[in-house]
Design a protein around this motif. Structure first.
Motif, mmCIF file in Angstrom:
data_model
loop_
_atom_site.group_PDB
_atom_site.id
_atom_site.type_symbol
_atom_site.label_atom_id
_atom_site.label_comp_id
_atom_site.label_asym_id
_atom_site.label_seq_id
_atom_site.Cartn_x
_atom_site.Cartn_y
_atom_site.Cartn_z
ATOM 1 N N ARG A 105 -0.341 -14.602 -3.399
ATOM 2 C CA ARG A 105 -0.909 -14.571 -2.048
ATOM 3 C C ARG A 105 0.081 -13.991 -1.047
ATOM 4 N N ARG A 106 1.313 -14.495 -1.080
ATOM 5 C CA ARG A 106 2.328 -14.005 -0.135
ATOM 6 C C ARG A 106 2.631 -12.530 -0.362
ATOM 7 N N THR A 107 2.753 -12.124 -1.622
ATOM 8 C CA THR A 107 3.072 -10.734 -1.936
ATOM 9 C C THR A 107 1.956 -9.799 -1.482
ATOM 10 N N LEU A 108 0.709 -10.145 -1.810
ATOM 11 C CA LEU A 108 -0.411 -9.303 -1.392
ATOM 12 C C LEU A 108 -0.544 -9.258 0.133
ATOM 13 N N ASP A 148 1.310 -0.629 2.791
ATOM 14 C CA ASP A 148 1.939 0.072 1.670
ATOM 15 C C ASP A 148 0.941 0.768 0.752
ATOM 16 N N ILE A 149 -0.325 0.470 0.887
ATOM 17 C CA ILE A 149 -1.353 1.097 0.057
ATOM 18 C C ILE A 149 -1.798 2.387 0.739
ATOM 19 N N HIS A 150 -1.888 3.444 -0.023
ATOM 20 C CA HIS A 150 -2.202 4.766 0.536
ATOM 21 C C HIS A 150 -3.709 5.001 0.599
ATOM 22 N N ASP A 151 -4.370 4.179 1.398
ATOM 23 C CA ASP A 151 -5.807 4.303 1.609
ATOM 24 C C ASP A 151 -6.063 4.058 3.093
ATOM 25 N N PRO A 152 -6.346 5.114 3.852
ATOM 26 C CA PRO A 152 -6.522 4.947 5.295
ATOM 27 C C PRO A 152 -7.657 3.988 5.658
ATOM 28 N N ASP A 153 -8.717 3.955 4.852
ATOM 29 C CA ASP A 153 -9.820 3.034 5.137
ATOM 30 C C ASP A 153 -9.376 1.578 5.005
ATOM 31 N N LEU A 154 -8.559 1.299 4.007
ATOM 32 C CA LEU A 154 -8.063 -0.060 3.803
ATOM 33 C C LEU A 154 -6.991 -0.403 4.834
ATOM 34 N N ASN A 155 -6.134 0.543 5.160
ATOM 35 C CA ASN A 155 -5.041 0.273 6.098
ATOM 36 C C ASN A 155 -5.519 0.030 7.522
ATOM 37 N N ARG A 156 -6.685 0.541 7.881
ATOM 38 C CA ARG A 156 -7.163 0.314 9.242
ATOM 39 C C ARG A 156 -7.781 -1.074 9.414
ATOM 40 N N LEU A 157 -8.030 -1.755 8.307
ATOM 41 C CA LEU A 157 -8.563 -3.114 8.356
ATOM 42 C C LEU A 157 -7.420 -4.121 8.344
ATOM 43 N N SER A 158 -7.556 -5.167 9.107
ATOM 44 C CA SER A 158 -6.599 -6.263 9.066
ATOM 45 C C SER A 158 -7.197 -7.346 8.171
ATOM 46 N N ILE A 159 -6.609 -7.513 6.995
ATOM 47 C CA ILE A 159 -7.161 -8.422 5.986
ATOM 48 C C ILE A 159 -6.202 -9.589 5.765
ATOM 49 N N GLY A 197 -12.679 -1.597 -0.476
ATOM 50 C CA GLY A 197 -11.352 -0.991 -0.394
ATOM 51 C C GLY A 197 -10.348 -1.665 -1.307
ATOM 52 N N LEU A 198 -10.407 -2.989 -1.377
ATOM 53 C CA LEU A 198 -9.500 -3.721 -2.260
ATOM 54 C C LEU A 198 -9.798 -3.419 -3.724
ATOM 55 N N LYS A 199 -11.070 -3.387 -4.072
ATOM 56 C CA LYS A 199 -11.442 -3.074 -5.466
ATOM 57 C C LYS A 199 -11.039 -1.651 -5.825
ATOM 58 N N ARG A 200 -11.214 -0.733 -4.880
ATOM 59 C CA ARG A 200 -10.864 0.669 -5.112
ATOM 60 C C ARG A 200 -9.360 0.822 -5.354
ATOM 61 N N ASN A 201 -8.554 -0.031 -4.733
ATOM 62 C CA ASN A 201 -7.097 0.051 -4.837
ATOM 63 C C ASN A 201 -6.505 -1.057 -5.701
ATOM 64 N N LYS A 202 -7.332 -1.652 -6.547
ATOM 65 C CA LYS A 202 -6.882 -2.771 -7.374
ATOM 66 C C LYS A 202 -5.693 -2.389 -8.256
ATOM 67 N N HIS A 203 -5.731 -1.215 -8.844
ATOM 68 C CA HIS A 203 -4.648 -0.810 -9.752
ATOM 69 C C HIS A 203 -3.339 -0.610 -8.992
ATOM 70 N N GLU A 204 -3.417 -0.025 -7.814
ATOM 71 C CA GLU A 204 -2.207 0.151 -7.010
ATOM 72 C C GLU A 204 -1.666 -1.199 -6.539
ATOM 73 N N ARG A 236 -2.030 -4.056 -8.126
ATOM 74 C CA ARG A 236 -1.434 -4.680 -9.321
ATOM 75 C C ARG A 236 -0.060 -4.095 -9.616
ATOM 76 N N ARG A 237 0.055 -2.782 -9.496
ATOM 77 C CA ARG A 237 1.337 -2.122 -9.752
ATOM 78 C C ARG A 237 2.400 -2.610 -8.756
ATOM 79 N N THR A 238 2.022 -2.703 -7.502
ATOM 80 C CA THR A 238 2.948 -3.203 -6.480
ATOM 81 C C THR A 238 3.300 -4.657 -6.737
ATOM 82 N N LEU A 239 2.318 -5.448 -7.120
ATOM 83 C CA LEU A 239 2.558 -6.857 -7.443
ATOM 84 C C LEU A 239 3.521 -6.978 -8.613
ATOM 85 N N SER A 240 3.372 -6.122 -9.597
ATOM 86 C CA SER A 240 4.251 -6.124 -10.760
ATOM 87 C C SER A 240 5.697 -5.819 -10.366
#
Length: 141
Positions: A24-27, A35-46, A78-85, A87-91
């Motif tokens: 939770r803290r890491t995500l 840090d995720i390269h998706d402008p649609d996701l980055n414009r949202l405050s989640i 947006g989160l599902k679309r960037n799930k792999h990225e 996960r990679r960052t979490l790793s």
């Protein structure tokens, strides 16, 4: 004689709780820093409100809520679309032996709290609550 409720398998283990909080803290940090390269996701405050892990720590269910509760489906997409990225960052950011599969769902807790407040504000419920308080005074009808 009785053991705590987690030792009987009815709830998450301490390890599940610790790993869930680490994820939770890491995500949260990753999403807040953009840090995720998706402008649609980055414009949202989640907000990542909670992470629940499976007993084997292979699946993490991530409960999220966009700011103000708006754009829920867009946030999940947006989160599902960037799930792999993610996960990679979490790793990279954690020392987990296995990086769990991430599943994103909207946290409905705040909606239920609002519904509960509305319910308690209703006149008939207020009347019933006042009547119940009067019954506890030892008066018998």
């Amino acid at each position: 004689m009785s053991k705590n409720r987690f030792s009987e398998g009815s709830g998450p283990s301490q390890r599940q709780l610790r790993v869930g909080e680490l994820i939770r803290r890491t995500l949260s940090d990753v999403l807040n820093q953009g840090d995720i390269h998706d402008p649609d996701l980055n414009r949202l405050s989640i907000t990542v409100t909670e992470v629940r892990t499976s007993p084997d720590l292979r699946i993490a269910t991530v409960y999220v809520l966009p700011l103000g509760g708006h754009n829920r489906q867009e946030a999940i997409a947006g989160l599902k679309r960037n799930k792999h990225e993610l996960r990679r960052t979490l790793s990279k950011e954690t020392t987990l032996k296995f990086t769990p599969d991430l599943r994103f769902v909207i946290d409905e807790t705040f909606d239920r709290l609002d519904e509960t407040r509305e319910l308690f504000a209703r006149e008939d419920v207020q009347r019933d609550l006042r009547d119940d308080k009067g019954d506890d005074d030892g008066d018998e009808a």
